[in-house]
Every structure is written in C-alpha cells, then in structure tokens.
Design an enzyme around this catalytic site. Structure first.
Site, PDB file in Angstrom:
ATOM      1  N   LYS A  34       0.854  -1.187   0.000  1.00 32.76           N
ATOM      2  CA  LYS A  34       0.000   0.000   0.000  1.00 32.76           C
ATOM      3  C   LYS A  34       0.888   1.234   0.000  1.00 32.76           C
ATOM      4  CE  LYS A  34      -3.641   2.388   2.494  1.00 32.76           C
ATOM      5  NZ  LYS A  34      -4.612   2.356   3.596  1.00 32.76           N
ATOM      6  N   LYS A  61      -2.247  -1.509  -3.818  1.00 33.64           N
ATOM      7  CA  LYS A  61      -3.102  -0.325  -3.733  1.00 33.64           C
ATOM      8  C   LYS A  61      -2.264   0.934  -3.787  1.00 33.64           C
ATOM      9  CE  LYS A  61      -6.149   1.888  -0.491  1.00 33.64           C
ATOM     10  NZ  LYS A  61      -6.504   2.051   0.861  1.00 33.64           N
TER      11      LYS A  61
END
Ligand code: PBG
Length: 331
Positions: free
Chosen positions: A202, A256
């Site tokens: 992330k 992400k």
C-alpha cells in the site's frame, strides 16, 4: 517469452482481429462480476443516502440501505462487499476506542448484512483512521505513529469485527507485524476461518483523497502517511512486504492504488502465485467518473478497459466503486 512468429506476410496479426467472433475466440483475459469486491460507505441514520462530492455516483448509505445494496450485490453476482464507516467526529479519540466497540457502525452493519444476505462475503478494513482524532491509521504520540501499541489496538478491532461476522479482514494500516499479530488473535479465539486479505503493498498516495472525504478523515489528518505507507518510487520493496504478509498468515494480498501500480500487480502474481487483488481507489474512480460526467471520455468504455487491465496484470479480482455499475452492464 514471445513465441516464434513467421515474418509478414505469413504472419498477419490482423487476421485474428477481423471480426467479433474471432476476436472473442483469441481473447486472453475475461472480466466477470465474480472478479469484483464492492466498497460501500456506511453512515448512521435510516433511509439515509449522502452523496460524496468528490465521488460522483457514490453515496454513503445507512445500514438499512446497505442491506439493500448487499442484496443487489447478490443479484448481480458480486461475491463480496467491503464496508467503510463514516464515523461521527464526536466519537473519535486519540486512542480510537470506537474501533473495537462491538456495536460500532461497521460491526452493526456487518451483523445486519450477514443475517439478511448471508451469501455475500463481507470484508472490513482493519486500521484506526476512521476512529482516530488524528486521522492516522495508527496510534499517534508526539507526532509519531506508534507501531507496537497500534498492533494491540488492531488486535482488538479485528476480534470485534470477526465476532460481528466479517468474513475477510483487510488490514490497511501498514504497521509492521500486524498480520502475524491478528492471525494469532483470530486463532486463539476460534476464528480459524476468518480470512485476511492484507493491504500488503500500500503506497502513500494522493489517489486516496476522495476516500478520506467519504469517511470524514480528511479534516482530521495531521501530516501524511509516508512513515508507514510505501514510497511510490519503490517496487522491489513491495515484494518484501508481500513476502512478509504471506509468511505471517495472509490468505490473499492486495496492491493499492491500482491503475498506477499495475507493474506491482504483475510482479506480485508472478513471484508468489497467490490470490492477488488490486484496489482501484477513490481518486482513480473520481478521475474516470468526473471526466465521464463532463462528456470528456466514454465512462462505460473506460470502466471496462481499466478493469480488464487489472485482469491482464494478473489480478484475481478488483476492489472498485464501479462494481455495481459494471456488473449491471455485464448482465
Ligand atoms: C484507510 C484506508 C484508505 C483507503 C482504504 N483504507 C485511505 C488511506 O490509507 O488514507 C483508501 C481507499 C480509496 O481511496 O478508495 N486505512
């Protein structure tokens, strides 16, 4: 590896592009509603729908309407929804206790949805940002985001979510050691089958802006998240993050944001061969939906193309705010 190909004119790549039937026959990847996880924002109230200005077409839904959305997911063949709470600022505290309140908004929503629509999977985010008066994913002291103290809070949050019936926990906090910590707590408390889909790679991204509006965390956030989320310049580091999370007990992993990080998706899938997901995040949604709204791009076509790109990059599924729209079109 590129297979040996005879030179032109023996090979004419356009032969297999001549007509729809042959294009269909040689198509390498497919997108179906079974590839989708639908993120839904929930809010307090009844029959409440609150539009989110920076995400045209997305609304926060009160629990009763979130149940209707879950029914729609079932009808559309969307296997899983992910719930995110809009938390009343009055319950946010520096130690984020609301995160492990068994009756907090997402836990109430999860119970209601699992009893009304048990066939749809429910995923919940594990991170403190919706509950933390500092807007950070972890506990903050003197401007520092504390790792090990945060793990204890995440354990309590995870347990409350598993007890509420969450099928998948999605730790999105990027603290070190959180997957192992959560996995142990789940096992010790009889939640052997609760899955962990870790937000493994992330990045500290500006693409999360509209999401922070949606959950009401933008105002609260002091400083950025660069001390825990990844530097967008790094790729090898993402593989270490994924390796750690798998070693600690993640069942599935996520990259992400999505579209700007397709290279990471491909490398993760090639390297580990595990269930790999991407989150087409709020800013990606906003760019497409905003441009489509103005008539600058063909929204439907871009939606398909962008989601197919994730499949081509090796993803097994995509978290996307377009889930219901695209599933309706594909039906
Ligand atoms: C919170 C969280 C974020 C998103 C999912 N979980 C935001 C952040 O880390 O600041 C972003 C989702 C989106 O932008 O659509 N831990």
């Amino acid at each position: 590896m590129i297979p040996t190909t005879a030179p032109f004119p023996s090979t004419r790549m356009r032969r297999t592009r001549r007509a729809p039937w042959i294009r269909d026959l040689v198509q390498e990847n497919t997108l179906t509603s079974a590839d989708l996880i639908w993120p839904i924002f929930v809010c307090d109230g009844e029959k409440a729908r609150q539009p989110i200005a920076s995400m045209p077409g997305v609304e926060r839904l009160s629990v009763d309407l979130a149940i209707d959305a879950a029914r729609e997911a079932a009808d559309l063949g969307i296997p899983c929804i992910a719930l995110f709470p809009y938390t009343d600022p009055s319950v946010k505290t520096p130690s984020a206790e609301e995160a492990w309140n068994p009756d907090n908004l997402v836990n109430r929503a999860t119970r209601a949805i699992k009893s009304a629509v048990p066939s749809v999977g429910v995923m919940l985010d594990v991170a403190l940002d919706p509950y933390n008066s500092d807007g950070h994913d972890g506990i903050v002291r003197d401007g520092i985001i504390l790792n090990d103290e945060t793990l204890e809070a995440l354990n309590k949050q995870s347990l409350a979510q598993a007890e509420a019936g969450a099928d998948i926990l999605g730790p999105s906090d990027m603290m070190d050691g959180r997957i192992a910590s959560i996995r142990v707590i789940l096992e010790e408390n009889g939640f052997q089958n609760t899955m962990i889909l870790s937000y493994a790679a992330k990045y500290a991204s500006a693409f999360y802006g509209p999401f922070r509006d949606a959950v009401g965390a933008s105002g609260a956030l002091k400083g950025g998240k660069k001390t825990y989320q990844m530097n967008p310049a790094n790729a090898d580091e993402a593989l270490r993050e994924v390796a750690l999370d798998l070693a600690e007990g993640a069942d599935m992993v996520m990259v992400k944001p999505g579209m700007p990080y397709l290279d990471i998706c491909r490398r993760v899938k090639d390297q580990f061969g595990v269930p790999t997901y991407a989150y087409q995040v709020s800013g990606e949604y906003a760019m497409i939906a905003g441009a489509a709204e103005r008539g600058w791009v063909d929204g439907e076509k871009i939606m398909f193309e962008s989601l197919m790109a994730f499949k081509r990059a090796g993803c097994d599924g995509i978290l996307t705010y377009f889930a219901p729209a695209i599933a309706r079109l594909m039906r």
